[in-house]
Motif scaffolding. Structure first.
Motif, PDB file in Angstrom:
ATOM      1  N   GLY A  47      -3.593 -10.842   4.490  1.00  0.00           N
ATOM      2  CA  GLY A  47      -2.109 -10.535   4.392  1.00  0.00           C
ATOM      3  C   GLY A  47      -1.345 -12.211   4.523  1.00  0.00           C
ATOM      4  N   PRO A  48      -0.269 -11.733   4.846  1.00  0.00           N
ATOM      5  CA  PRO A  48       0.788 -12.991   4.716  1.00  0.00           C
ATOM      6  C   PRO A  48       0.581 -13.765   6.045  1.00  0.00           C
ATOM      7  N   ARG A  49       0.632 -15.062   5.751  1.00  0.00           N
ATOM      8  CA  ARG A  49       0.195 -16.219   6.867  1.00  0.00           C
ATOM      9  C   ARG A  49      -1.270 -16.012   7.375  1.00  0.00           C
ATOM     10  N   MET A  50      -2.084 -15.475   6.541  1.00  0.00           N
ATOM     11  CA  MET A  50      -3.654 -15.278   7.049  1.00  0.00           C
ATOM     12  C   MET A  50      -4.257 -16.758   7.132  1.00  0.00           C
ATOM     13  N   ARG A  51      -5.281 -16.855   7.790  1.00  0.00           N
ATOM     14  CA  ARG A  51      -5.895 -18.030   7.879  1.00  0.00           C
ATOM     15  C   ARG A  51      -6.304 -18.604   6.468  1.00  0.00           C
ATOM     16  N   PRO A  52      -6.130 -19.916   6.547  1.00  0.00           N
ATOM     17  CA  PRO A  52      -6.163 -20.596   5.026  1.00  0.00           C
ATOM     18  C   PRO A  52      -7.632 -20.748   4.480  1.00  0.00           C
ATOM     19  N   ASN A  53      -8.474 -20.552   5.364  1.00  0.00           N
ATOM     20  CA  ASN A  53      -9.935 -20.698   5.045  1.00  0.00           C
ATOM     21  C   ASN A  53     -10.754 -19.578   4.616  1.00  0.00           C
ATOM     22  N   MET A  54     -10.053 -18.335   4.116  1.00  0.00           N
ATOM     23  CA  MET A  54     -10.690 -17.320   3.764  1.00  0.00           C
ATOM     24  C   MET A  54     -10.576 -17.025   2.468  1.00  0.00           C
ATOM     25  N   ALA A  55     -11.450 -15.966   2.015  1.00  0.00           N
ATOM     26  CA  ALA A  55     -11.735 -15.692   0.595  1.00  0.00           C
ATOM     27  C   ALA A  55     -10.413 -15.545  -0.237  1.00  0.00           C
ATOM     28  N   ILE A  56      -9.562 -14.509   0.329  1.00  0.00           N
ATOM     29  CA  ILE A  56      -8.587 -14.204  -0.400  1.00  0.00           C
ATOM     30  C   ILE A  56      -7.514 -15.344  -0.705  1.00  0.00           C
ATOM     31  N   SER A  57      -7.330 -16.010   0.590  1.00  0.00           N
ATOM     32  CA  SER A  57      -6.265 -17.087   0.164  1.00  0.00           C
ATOM     33  C   SER A  57      -6.730 -18.152  -0.631  1.00  0.00           C
ATOM     34  N   ASN A  58      -8.153 -18.348  -0.743  1.00  0.00           N
ATOM     35  CA  ASN A  58      -8.730 -19.389  -1.504  1.00  0.00           C
ATOM     36  C   ASN A  58      -8.695 -18.948  -3.066  1.00  0.00           C
ATOM     37  N   PHE A  59      -8.740 -17.822  -3.216  1.00  0.00           N
ATOM     38  CA  PHE A  59      -9.137 -17.210  -4.606  1.00  0.00           C
ATOM     39  C   PHE A  59      -7.773 -17.364  -5.199  1.00  0.00           C
TER      40      PHE A  59
ATOM     41  N   ARG B 104      -6.566 -21.078  -5.773  1.00  0.00           N
ATOM     42  CA  ARG B 104      -7.242 -21.445  -6.937  1.00  0.00           C
ATOM     43  C   ARG B 104      -6.762 -21.088  -8.201  1.00  0.00           C
ATOM     44  N   CYS B 105      -6.569 -19.869  -8.296  1.00  0.00           N
ATOM     45  CA  CYS B 105      -6.124 -19.291  -9.625  1.00  0.00           C
ATOM     46  C   CYS B 105      -4.638 -19.871  -9.871  1.00  0.00           C
ATOM     47  N   HIS B 106      -4.041 -19.931  -8.955  1.00  0.00           N
ATOM     48  CA  HIS B 106      -2.688 -20.471  -9.005  1.00  0.00           C
ATOM     49  C   HIS B 106      -2.344 -21.942  -9.597  1.00  0.00           C
ATOM     50  N   ASN B 107      -3.579 -22.568  -9.187  1.00  0.00           N
ATOM     51  CA  ASN B 107      -3.539 -24.164  -9.783  1.00  0.00           C
ATOM     52  C   ASN B 107      -4.663 -23.860 -11.018  1.00  0.00           C
ATOM     53  N   GLY B 108      -4.852 -22.893 -11.583  1.00  0.00           N
ATOM     54  CA  GLY B 108      -5.507 -22.886 -13.273  1.00  0.00           C
ATOM     55  C   GLY B 108      -7.278 -23.296 -12.634  1.00  0.00           C
ATOM     56  N   GLU B 109      -7.505 -23.110 -11.473  1.00  0.00           N
ATOM     57  CA  GLU B 109      -8.992 -23.186 -11.147  1.00  0.00           C
ATOM     58  C   GLU B 109      -9.713 -22.042 -10.822  1.00  0.00           C
ATOM     59  N   PRO B 110     -10.841 -22.001 -11.234  1.00  0.00           N
ATOM     60  CA  PRO B 110     -11.788 -20.765 -11.198  1.00  0.00           C
ATOM     61  C   PRO B 110     -12.042 -20.512  -9.761  1.00  0.00           C
ATOM     62  N   PRO B 111     -12.039 -19.152  -9.168  1.00  0.00           N
ATOM     63  CA  PRO B 111     -12.460 -18.768  -7.826  1.00  0.00           C
ATOM     64  C   PRO B 111     -13.595 -19.097  -7.816  1.00  0.00           C
ATOM     65  N   VAL B 112     -14.227 -19.806  -6.312  1.00  0.00           N
ATOM     66  CA  VAL B 112     -15.681 -19.982  -6.175  1.00  0.00           C
ATOM     67  C   VAL B 112     -16.124 -19.069  -5.304  1.00  0.00           C
ATOM     68  N   ILE B 113     -17.230 -18.181  -5.878  1.00  0.00           N
ATOM     69  CA  ILE B 113     -17.739 -17.221  -5.193  1.00  0.00           C
ATOM     70  C   ILE B 113     -19.232 -17.945  -4.447  1.00  0.00           C
TER      71      ILE B 113
ATOM     72  N   PRO C 227      -0.144 -25.872   0.271  1.00  0.00           N
ATOM     73  CA  PRO C 227      -1.097 -27.222   0.701  1.00  0.00           C
ATOM     74  C   PRO C 227      -2.050 -27.111   1.809  1.00  0.00           C
ATOM     75  N   LEU C 228      -1.764 -26.143   2.770  1.00  0.00           N
ATOM     76  CA  LEU C 228      -2.642 -25.719   3.919  1.00  0.00           C
ATOM     77  C   LEU C 228      -3.761 -25.063   3.319  1.00  0.00           C
ATOM     78  N   VAL C 229      -3.596 -24.315   2.474  1.00  0.00           N
ATOM     79  CA  VAL C 229      -4.898 -23.650   1.973  1.00  0.00           C
ATOM     80  C   VAL C 229      -5.641 -24.553   1.108  1.00  0.00           C
ATOM     81  N   ARG C 230      -5.240 -25.573   0.396  1.00  0.00           N
ATOM     82  CA  ARG C 230      -5.897 -26.347  -0.413  1.00  0.00           C
ATOM     83  C   ARG C 230      -6.675 -27.437   0.453  1.00  0.00           C
ATOM     84  N   GLN C 231      -6.008 -27.731   1.596  1.00  0.00           N
ATOM     85  CA  GLN C 231      -6.701 -28.927   2.624  1.00  0.00           C
ATOM     86  C   GLN C 231      -7.825 -28.306   3.359  1.00  0.00           C
ATOM     87  N   SER C 232      -7.927 -26.799   3.519  1.00  0.00           N
ATOM     88  CA  SER C 232      -8.748 -26.095   4.599  1.00  0.00           C
ATOM     89  C   SER C 232     -10.206 -26.151   4.070  1.00  0.00           C
TER      90      SER C 232
END
Ligand code: NAD
Length: 328
Positions: free
Chosen positions: A186-198, A201-210, A323-328
């Motif tokens: 949910g909002p403000r979730m830890r940046p290093n988790m699957a949903i925030s990463n997916f 990445r999708c917002h930046n035109g990158e495929p989600p990594v599984i 940016p915090l998700v990207r650097q995590s």
């Protein structure tokens, strides 16, 4: 009502403290701002709690300190009616690298709180436990009678902590409940988790990594449903002395989740697969009958609804959060 929220600068504790303050309670947050992930997120959590208190008759105080500091914990518990213990060294994979720290924070820190709560006779001690206590499933969904054989130091530390809480309830009549959360988002979730990463990445035109083949399953649980379950424990004593599963029950494969997020953001993207980590559970799935019966638990959010809400929030907060998700 004065409520001590440990780990209140973190994701779940931050939402809890915010809700208590919004409901006009007096909230004390104890958090050591552990640098497990970027501190900017913790600052946003604290500010959300402070804003909630300004808009209500409640109050909010932040204490920077450590649950391993028994003297500090004793002082803070002395003024509290309820203790919501969310502070922990979280994360399954990092626990494999540094198990002793998980023991010191998650077990000894919890014992400090339990000793203080027993001596002060507080109304209730509510602690965050985890689906990680179950380990390899012998059957699914896990009910609370399922054997507990954690496969990570993190899971072992959460199991030890919740066993202490239940033992203190039995031996010292301390009203104590352990809520076994199933992957919370949910909002403000830890940046290093699957949903925030997916989502990032999708917002930046990158495929989600599984990691793995994507057939792993989870009950991703929306933060509002977690908060509702915790709120019930302000007045409900039926679960005292017990561990209770709190999960969404809307079980989903990781690759289906990634596809859902990809389709909501950028349907042209592929999915990418990388090697799975051994400490990650293959499947988690919550049986929630105990929570329904004792707490009236009835989660409101399917994964599709929760993810849509999270994506909306992400877009509104992209400037600081991404940016915090990207650097995590
Ligand atoms: P989080 O890391 O965002 O929050 C934990 C907070 O505890 C952080 O703000 C951290 O600074 C604080 N903390 C860490 N060590 C501390 C110490 N020694 N003294 C004081 N504060 C300390 O994690 P979260 O996702 O909000 O998790 C909250 C609780 O829920 C944890 O107990 C975690 O084990 C449990 N849990 C979380 C999930 C999930 O999916 N997020 C699932 C199951 C269980």
């Amino acid at each position: 009502m004065q409520i001590l929220v440990t780990g209140g600068a973190g994701f779940i504790g931050g939402h809890l403290a915010q809700q208590f303050a919004a409901d006009s309670h007096d909230v004390i947050v104890l958090d050591n701002r552990d640098p497990f992930y970027d501190l900017d997120i913790k600052q946003h959590n604290v500010e959300a709690g402070q804003a909630a208190a300004r808009n209500s008759d409640g109050s909010y105080e932040f204490i920077e300190g450590d649950v391993r500091d028994a003297e500090l914990v004793t002082d803070l518990v002395a003024d509290a009616d309820y203790v919501y213990h969310q502070a922990a060294q979280a994360g399954v994979r990092p626990s494999v690298k540094n198990p002793r720290k998980y023991d010191e924070v998650n077990v000894d820190g919890t014992l400090n709180l339990l000793d203080a709560c027993r001596d002060e006779g507080i109304e209730r001690f509510v602690m965050a436990s985890s689906s990680s206590v179950y380990g390899k499933p012998q059957y699914l969904p896990y009910d609370e009678q399922h054997p507990t054989t954690p496969v990570s130091p993190y899971g072992a530390s959460k199991l030890a902590a919740e066993r202490y809480a239940c033992a203190y309830s039995e031996v010292y009549d301390l009203p104590a409940v352990a809520l076994r959360y199933f992957t919370v988002y949910g909002p403000r979730m830890r940046p290093n988790m699957a949903i925030s990463n997916f989502v990032s990445r999708c917002h930046n035109g990158e495929p989600p990594v599984i990691y793995g083949d994507g057939t792993q399953t989870r009950d991703f649980t929306y933060i509002e449903d977690i908060i509702d379950a915790n709120m019930t424990l302000l007045h409900e004593d039926a679960a005292d002395g017990m561990a209770v599963n709190i999960g969404s029950t809307d079980n989903i494969e990781i690759k289906t989740l990634a596809t859902e997020i990809r389709d909501q953001i950028d349907p042209d993207l592929d999915l990418v697969y990388e090697e799975r980590h051994d400490a990650d559970a293959e499947h988690t799935h919550a049986a929630t009958e105990r929570a329904e019966e004792l707490l009236g638990y009835d989660p409101d959010h399917t994964i599709r609804e929760g993810v849509a809400k999270f994506i909306d929030w992400y877009r509104d907060n992209r400037d600081w959060y991404e940016p915090l998700v990207r650097q995590s």
